[in-house]
Enzyme design. Structure first.
Site, PDB file in Angstrom:
ATOM      1  N   GLU A   1       3.352 -82.761  -7.326  1.00 29.15           N
ATOM      2  CA  GLU A   1       4.467 -83.166  -8.184  1.00 29.15           C
ATOM      3  C   GLU A   1       4.771 -84.646  -7.981  1.00 29.15           C
ATOM      4  O   GLU A   1       4.930 -85.090  -6.840  1.00 29.15           O
ATOM      5  CB  GLU A   1       5.720 -82.329  -7.867  1.00 29.15           C
ATOM      6  CG  GLU A   1       6.875 -82.607  -8.818  1.00 29.15           C
ATOM      7  CD  GLU A   1       8.187 -81.999  -8.330  1.00 29.15           C
ATOM      8  OE1 GLU A   1       8.645 -82.330  -7.226  1.00 29.15           O
ATOM      9  OE2 GLU A   1       8.742 -81.162  -9.066  1.00 29.15           O
TER      10      GLU A   1
ATOM     11  N   TYR B   1       8.256 -87.412 -15.504  1.00 24.64           N
ATOM     12  CA  TYR B   1       7.960 -86.299 -14.608  1.00 24.64           C
ATOM     13  C   TYR B   1       6.529 -85.840 -14.845  1.00 24.64           C
ATOM     14  O   TYR B   1       6.102 -85.683 -15.997  1.00 24.64           O
ATOM     15  CB  TYR B   1       8.919 -85.130 -14.887  1.00 24.64           C
ATOM     16  CG  TYR B   1       8.669 -83.928 -14.008  1.00 24.64           C
ATOM     17  CD1 TYR B   1       9.301 -83.793 -12.773  1.00 24.64           C
ATOM     18  CD2 TYR B   1       7.785 -82.924 -14.410  1.00 24.64           C
ATOM     19  CE1 TYR B   1       9.066 -82.696 -11.964  1.00 24.64           C
ATOM     20  CE2 TYR B   1       7.539 -81.828 -13.590  1.00 24.64           C
ATOM     21  CZ  TYR B   1       8.182 -81.718 -12.374  1.00 24.64           C
ATOM     22  OH  TYR B   1       7.938 -80.636 -11.570  1.00 24.64           O
TER      23      TYR B   1
END
Ligand code: GDP
Ligand code: MN
Length: 393
Positions: free
Chosen positions: A197, A109
């Site tokens: 993101e 992530y």
């Protein structure tokens, strides 16, 4: 403003971040054509809507041949996709993105976020990326690394290396990881994004890093200087009333309540919403009609507010400095007549040409209620709705 995954990937690629080879399609035939164009023998068909968590909702499908690509595209296009981020109404899928499927070793992530609390850009990273990141953030917060960027200096290479180290990468992957993190930072800064993101950022079975999914949000107030970003806006993803308001240059935000608000000035609009709440009511929208609001503009604002089926009453609150009360009054009457308004309407006018404005309202013969102060106006509209609902029940 949000953009689609395929658009975000295109932008990231320009800043040196590796993304899978892909193409956009709006029909099953085109999806198959794209798959052939991309080549290989495995593809992923991904619904393009402004929402994450598509994977768990059937919006990301791995396909092994042409037939599966066609079937996946057919199953998604034109359909409503409901994820836990979209709310129960979901979002219609207008396009799908076809990508060469990637063999995944690990899912990481990586996000860069404008953190309003620290007033800094924060890099957030985790070795446990993928579809359960929200759960990981709750259950294993220590597995998430945060690195604050000093605004006067910008992101330094050593910080990117620190983040990369925390991801537990092989030495051979470090260089690409640092390039990816710095690239994401440059994307954010140079395009005025408030969020970038990449989830998951994957280590492929070949040991390379690849951005498998991407999400970006931009600062609306900076769009004027980023025409190549603002042109990526997909109006079909926005509230139709907000989109219409944008066309007229009105500042409108849809809310949950049943009292439509037409106000000039953002501050007064906020105060009006507060007063409605204080009086026991619920605003249906925020609306700032702006400075020199001509009758026509007020009428447009009025119709916009009324197009919301939740609206059961309207409060007009104008403090005319640059505005003129007589123009506002004319606009209100014009709109009330054209829409054959049956709902309770409370109007409070103050400022420039207020006498003329009041006279115009009085002479119109419309069944509207006037008020002298904001508090009184809020009480009157809340009261009017309560009486109306009592009459029905
Ligand atoms: P999201 O659910 O909307 O965040 O969509 P993502 O693009 O992140 O996809 C969800 C999940 O699908 C990822 O976490 C991966 O596990 C899986 N996935 C997506 N693309 C591929 C791919 O090319 N190959 C494989 N094996 N899995 C993929
Ligand atoms: Mn994702």
């Amino acid at each position: 403003m949000d953009i689609h995954e395929y658009q975000a990937k295109e932008l990231l690629a320009k800043f040196g971040i590796a993304v899978p080879h892909g193409g956009i399609a709006d029909s099953p035939d085109q999806a198959v054509y794209r798959a052939n164009e991309i080549g290989g023998s495995r593809w992923v068909v991904k619904a393009q809507i402004h929402s994450g968590a598509r994977g768990k909702a059937g919006g990301v499908r791995l396909c092994k041949d042409e037939h599966q690509v066609r079937a996946a595209a057919k199953a998604m296009l034109g359909e409503r996709l409901v994820t836990y981020q979209t709310g129960p109404q979901g979002r219609i899928v207008h396009r799908v993105y076809i990508e060469a499927a990637t063999g995944i070793e690990r899912e990481l992530y990586l996000a860069l976020i404008l953190d309003r609390k620290s007033e800094r850009i924060v890099v957030v990273a985790s070795r446990n990326g993928g579809m359960d990141i929200e759960k990981i953030a709750r259950t294993q917060p220590e597995s998430i690394t945060r690195e604050i960027v000093e605004p006067a200096i910008g992101m330094c290479a050593f910080q990117a290396r620190q983040v990369a180290f925390s991801l537990g990468l092989q030495p051979a992957q470090m260089k690409q990881a640092v390039m990816t993190i710095l690239g994401a930072y440059r994307t954010l800064r140079e395009l005025d994004a408030t969020m970038v993101e990449i989830n998951p950022l994957v280590v492929t079975t070949d040991g390379a890093l690849l951005a498998l999914d991407a999400k970006m949000t931009f600062d609306d107030n900076a769009l004027f200087r980023r025409p190549n970003v603002s042109e990526l806006r997909d109006w079909s993803e926005e509230d139709p009333r907000e989109a219409e308001a944008h066309q007229y240059g009105l500042n409108y935000v849809a809310l949950e309540g049943n009292i439509g608000c037409i106000v000039n000035g953002a501050g007064l609009a906020m105060a009006s919403m507060d007063m409605i709440k204080y009086a026991g009511g619920n605003p249906a929208n925020f609306l700032d009609v702006g400075g020199g609001a001509t009758p026509d503009r007020v009428a447009k604002a009025f119709k916009l507010v009324l197009s919301d089926p939740k609206v059961e009453g309207v409060l007009v609150n104008i403090f005319a400095g640059i505005n003129r009360c007589d123009w506002v009054a004319e606009g209100v009457i014009q709109a009330a007549r054209e829409t054959r308004l049956k709902l309770p309407l409370v109007v409070r006018l103050a400022g420039t040409n207020v006498e003329q404005g009041r006279r115009i309202l009085q002479d119109s013969g419309l069944p509207l209620v006037t008020a002298d102060s904001l508090a009184e106006a809020a009480q009157k509209i809340v009261h009017a709705l309560k009486s109306a609902s009592r009459a029905i029940n």
